[in-house]
Scaffold this motif. Structure first.
Motif, PDB file in Angstrom:
ATOM      1  N   TRP A   1      29.456   7.553   1.259  1.00  0.00           N
ATOM      2  CA  TRP A   1      28.289   8.190   0.658  1.00  0.00           C
ATOM      3  C   TRP A   1      26.997   7.547   1.165  1.00  0.00           C
ATOM      4  O   TRP A   1      26.932   6.328   1.358  1.00  0.00           O
ATOM      5  CB  TRP A   1      28.308   8.057  -0.856  1.00  0.00           C
ATOM      6  N   VAL A   2      25.977   8.379   1.349  1.00  0.00           N
ATOM      7  CA  VAL A   2      24.626   7.904   1.665  1.00  0.00           C
ATOM      8  C   VAL A   2      23.704   8.430   0.575  1.00  0.00           C
ATOM      9  O   VAL A   2      23.659   9.647   0.324  1.00  0.00           O
ATOM     10  CB  VAL A   2      24.159   8.394   3.047  1.00  0.00           C
ATOM     11  N   VAL A   3      23.001   7.538  -0.094  1.00  0.00           N
ATOM     12  CA  VAL A   3      22.103   7.931  -1.178  1.00  0.00           C
ATOM     13  C   VAL A   3      20.716   8.207  -0.590  1.00  0.00           C
ATOM     14  O   VAL A   3      20.087   7.312  -0.016  1.00  0.00           O
ATOM     15  CB  VAL A   3      22.025   6.821  -2.253  1.00  0.00           C
ATOM     16  N   ARG A   4      20.280   9.449  -0.736  1.00  0.00           N
ATOM     17  CA  ARG A   4      18.941   9.862  -0.281  1.00  0.00           C
ATOM     18  C   ARG A   4      18.156  10.311  -1.509  1.00  0.00           C
ATOM     19  O   ARG A   4      18.230  11.483  -1.920  1.00  0.00           O
ATOM     20  CB  ARG A   4      19.045  10.978   0.752  1.00  0.00           C
ATOM     21  N   PRO A   5      17.414   9.397  -2.135  1.00  0.00           N
ATOM     22  CA  PRO A   5      16.778   9.700  -3.425  1.00  0.00           C
ATOM     23  C   PRO A   5      15.893  10.935  -3.423  1.00  0.00           C
ATOM     24  O   PRO A   5      15.909  11.706  -4.391  1.00  0.00           O
ATOM     25  CB  PRO A   5      15.979   8.425  -3.727  1.00  0.00           C
ATOM     26  N   ARG A   6      15.122  11.152  -2.370  1.00  0.00           N
ATOM     27  CA  ARG A   6      14.230  12.315  -2.360  1.00  0.00           C
ATOM     28  C   ARG A   6      15.036  13.621  -2.363  1.00  0.00           C
ATOM     29  O   ARG A   6      14.674  14.584  -3.052  1.00  0.00           O
ATOM     30  CB  ARG A   6      13.285  12.256  -1.163  1.00  0.00           C
ATOM     31  N   ASP A   7      16.112  13.662  -1.617  1.00  0.00           N
ATOM     32  CA  ASP A   7      16.974  14.844  -1.619  1.00  0.00           C
ATOM     33  C   ASP A   7      17.637  15.013  -2.988  1.00  0.00           C
ATOM     34  O   ASP A   7      17.786  16.147  -3.478  1.00  0.00           O
ATOM     35  CB  ASP A   7      18.048  14.722  -0.543  1.00  0.00           C
ATOM     36  N   MET A   8      18.041  13.904  -3.605  1.00  0.00           N
ATOM     37  CA  MET A   8      18.686  13.967  -4.915  1.00  0.00           C
ATOM     38  C   MET A   8      17.738  14.521  -5.970  1.00  0.00           C
ATOM     39  O   MET A   8      18.139  15.310  -6.834  1.00  0.00           O
ATOM     40  CB  MET A   8      19.169  12.579  -5.332  1.00  0.00           C
TER      41      MET A   8
ATOM     42  N   SER B   1      17.676  18.368  -5.432  1.00  0.00           N
ATOM     43  CA  SER B   1      18.912  19.099  -5.710  1.00  0.00           C
ATOM     44  C   SER B   1      19.365  18.957  -7.170  1.00  0.00           C
ATOM     45  O   SER B   1      19.983  19.875  -7.718  1.00  0.00           O
ATOM     46  CB  SER B   1      20.033  18.622  -4.780  1.00  0.00           C
ATOM     47  N   LEU B   2      19.048  17.825  -7.796  1.00  0.00           N
ATOM     48  CA  LEU B   2      19.487  17.592  -9.176  1.00  0.00           C
ATOM     49  C   LEU B   2      18.361  17.741 -10.197  1.00  0.00           C
ATOM     50  O   LEU B   2      18.557  17.495 -11.382  1.00  0.00           O
ATOM     51  CB  LEU B   2      20.106  16.188  -9.296  1.00  0.00           C
ATOM     52  N   GLU B   3      17.167  18.136  -9.709  1.00  0.00           N
ATOM     53  CA  GLU B   3      16.016  18.385 -10.577  1.00  0.00           C
ATOM     54  C   GLU B   3      15.638  17.152 -11.400  1.00  0.00           C
ATOM     55  O   GLU B   3      15.451  17.220 -12.611  1.00  0.00           O
ATOM     56  CB  GLU B   3      16.273  19.588 -11.489  1.00  0.00           C
ATOM     57  N   LEU B   4      15.499  16.030 -10.731  1.00  0.00           N
ATOM     58  CA  LEU B   4      15.117  14.778 -11.366  1.00  0.00           C
ATOM     59  C   LEU B   4      13.658  14.464 -11.047  1.00  0.00           C
ATOM     60  O   LEU B   4      13.174  14.755  -9.948  1.00  0.00           O
ATOM     61  CB  LEU B   4      15.999  13.631 -10.865  1.00  0.00           C
ATOM     62  N   GLY B   5      12.977  13.843 -12.003  1.00  0.00           N
ATOM     63  CA  GLY B   5      11.584  13.490 -11.787  1.00  0.00           C
ATOM     64  C   GLY B   5      11.390  12.089 -11.252  1.00  0.00           C
ATOM     65  O   GLY B   5      10.324  11.754 -10.710  1.00  0.00           O
ATOM     66  N   GLU B   6      12.425  11.260 -11.364  1.00  0.00           N
ATOM     67  CA  GLU B   6      12.292   9.853 -10.959  1.00  0.00           C
ATOM     68  C   GLU B   6      13.677   9.268 -10.709  1.00  0.00           C
ATOM     69  O   GLU B   6      14.636   9.589 -11.419  1.00  0.00           O
ATOM     70  CB  GLU B   6      11.576   9.067 -12.053  1.00  0.00           C
ATOM     71  N   ILE B   7      13.782   8.415  -9.710  1.00  0.00           N
ATOM     72  CA  ILE B   7      15.031   7.702  -9.431  1.00  0.00           C
ATOM     73  C   ILE B   7      14.703   6.248  -9.112  1.00  0.00           C
ATOM     74  O   ILE B   7      13.787   5.966  -8.332  1.00  0.00           O
ATOM     75  CB  ILE B   7      15.798   8.321  -8.240  1.00  0.00           C
ATOM     76  N   ILE B   8      15.447   5.348  -9.717  1.00  0.00           N
ATOM     77  CA  ILE B   8      15.407   3.933  -9.355  1.00  0.00           C
ATOM     78  C   ILE B   8      16.803   3.538  -8.896  1.00  0.00           C
ATOM     79  O   ILE B   8      17.800   3.888  -9.543  1.00  0.00           O
ATOM     80  CB  ILE B   8      14.951   3.051 -10.537  1.00  0.00           C
ATOM     81  N   VAL B   9      16.873   2.856  -7.778  1.00  0.00           N
ATOM     82  CA  VAL B   9      18.162   2.421  -7.231  1.00  0.00           C
ATOM     83  C   VAL B   9      18.204   0.900  -7.197  1.00  0.00           C
ATOM     84  O   VAL B   9      17.322   0.247  -6.631  1.00  0.00           O
ATOM     85  CB  VAL B   9      18.393   2.987  -5.813  1.00  0.00           C
ATOM     86  N   LEU B  10      19.236   0.347  -7.821  1.00  0.00           N
ATOM     87  CA  LEU B  10      19.444  -1.091  -7.867  1.00  0.00           C
ATOM     88  C   LEU B  10      20.744  -1.432  -7.155  1.00  0.00           C
ATOM     89  O   LEU B  10      21.580  -0.567  -6.891  1.00  0.00           O
ATOM     90  CB  LEU B  10      19.519  -1.587  -9.322  1.00  0.00           C
ATOM     91  N   ASN B  11      20.925  -2.700  -6.858  1.00  0.00           N
ATOM     92  CA  ASN B  11      22.203  -3.195  -6.354  1.00  0.00           C
ATOM     93  C   ASN B  11      23.226  -3.179  -7.487  1.00  0.00           C
ATOM     94  O   ASN B  11      22.877  -3.407  -8.649  1.00  0.00           O
ATOM     95  CB  ASN B  11      22.015  -4.612  -5.800  1.00  0.00           C
ATOM     96  N   ASP B  12      24.498  -2.909  -7.161  1.00  0.00           N
ATOM     97  CA  ASP B  12      25.505  -2.798  -8.228  1.00  0.00           C
ATOM     98  C   ASP B  12      25.659  -4.092  -9.018  1.00  0.00           C
ATOM     99  O   ASP B  12      25.923  -4.060 -10.223  1.00  0.00           O
ATOM    100  CB  ASP B  12      26.854  -2.344  -7.660  1.00  0.00           C
ATOM    101  N   PHE B  13      25.479  -5.239  -8.365  1.00  0.00           N
ATOM    102  CA  PHE B  13      25.642  -6.472  -9.126  1.00  0.00           C
ATOM    103  C   PHE B  13      24.364  -6.902  -9.836  1.00  0.00           C
ATOM    104  O   PHE B  13      24.398  -7.767 -10.703  1.00  0.00           O
ATOM    105  CB  PHE B  13      26.265  -7.580  -8.277  1.00  0.00           C
TER     106      PHE B  13
END
Length: 341
Positions: free
Chosen positions: A90-97, A100-112
């Motif tokens: 998987w490749v996470v592309r926040p702007r595309d997400m 496509s998912l109708e989100l206003g904001e995304i924050i991506v953190l490391n899993d740990f």
């Protein structure tokens, strides 16, 4: 893209939270700041070509709730507009997400980082103590967990906030100590001639360890997966499978002790990850604790540090939910990791 800390603002509810590892992805929706997360069945990453399709099928198609924001934890370094996961295609592309998912904001953190957020407030029912030592309130903590890979993160307290410290600590060198280690090490699979902790302390690492033991003793391996090795050790019908699990726990104790010294983790050392849940019946607390404390000339320091096994199966989601409810209590810099529509 915003360059402020998440502690400077609050998120709009409902919030999609997700813990995305190399093998499995777990999602939940937080309806408001007081509700418990609404969890959804675990998703195997291999079953969906993209993260968007997984979220649509496994979450959004199963509820009438439409998240306005997402806080995601991913197993891999966060760098740029296309975030590649270390052990997953998987490749996470926040702007595309967001589109496509109708989100206003995304924050991506490391899993740990998410695991570190979890241990900021892990209840007694979500952890099991190994050996002695007492955690010091407000002191630094460290969390590590073998799964598809080996995750590591620290948690430090400053300015009345908990600050998770992410990194790639699972790739530190792991060296031999005992005569058995020295016989075994030449047979371990390496990456560019080095044995990293992750190549031993992970799902594939347990297989690597077992196969190296077989080669050392001139025996043909009969198990090819970590689950089979664990099952054989539980059944006590394969001496080398049992030794592989014992050594796995010993080496995990050694690495945990190293990390405890690096972070001076007087607030506690927390061990989680998917493999630990399966190894709990086989983990010898005395063996683990001896390996953890065997750090001359600082054995006394380690003896005073508390170690906990994380028994809460959705610890990362709990950590993300805690952060999403009250971001002001956490010092998380979101420059390059926050996208707003």
């Amino acid at each position: 893209m915003a360059t402020t800390s998440a502690s400077d603002q609050a998120f709009k509810f409902p919030i999609l939270i997700g813990d995305i590892g190399g093998t499995n992805a777990r999602f939940a929706i937080l309806v408001d700041a007081f509700a418990e997360p609404k969890s959804f069945p675990t998703v195997r990453t291999a079953d969906y070509p993209t993260i968007e399709e997984a979220i649509q099928a496994a979450v959004l198609d199963k509820t009438s709730l439409q998240p306005k924001a997402a806080v995601l934890a991913v197993a891999g370094p966060i760098d740029g507009e296309a975030i590649e996961l270390t052990n997953c295609p998987w490749v996470v592309r926040p702007r595309d997400m967001m589109k496509s998912l109708e989100l206003g904001e995304i924050i991506v953190l490391n899993d740990f980082e998410a695991q570190a957020l979890a241990v900021s407030a892990l209840p007694e029912t979500g952890r099991r103590k190994i050996g002695g030592g007492l955690p010091h309130e407000g002191a630094s903590r460290v969390v590590l967990g073998p799964g598809t890979g080996l995750g590591v993160a620290g948690l430090v307290r400053a300015r009345r906030m908990w600050i998770p410290v992410a990194g790639e600590g699972g790739h530190i060198d792991l060296g031999p100590r005992t005569a058995r280690d020295y016989a075994l090490w030449p047979h371990l699979k390496t990456i560019e001639n080095r044995v990293s902790a992750e190549e031993v302390l992970s799902g594939r690492g347990l297989v690597n360890l077992y196969e190296a033991l077989c080669r050392t003793d001139g025996t043909e391996p009969v198990h090819g997966e970590a689950a089979a090795i664990t099952a054989a050790a539980l059944a006590k019908n394969d001496a080398l499978a049992s030794e592989a699990v014992d050594l796995f726990c010993t080496y995990l104790g050694r690495v945990a002790g190293d990390l405890a010294l690096i972070f001076m983790a007087r607030g506690g050392v927390y061990v989680g990850g998917g493999i630990i849940q399966h190894l709990l019946p086989l983990l010898d607390p005395k063996r683990f604790r001896e390996a953890f404390e065997d750090k001359a000339p600082h054995r006394h320091l380690l003896a005073d540090m508390a170690v906990f096994l994380i028994t809460e199966p959705l610890a990362a989601l709990a950590g993300l939910a805690t952060f999403a409810r009250t971001p002001r209590f956490f010092g998380i810099e979101t420059a390059g990791r926050r996208w707003v529509a």
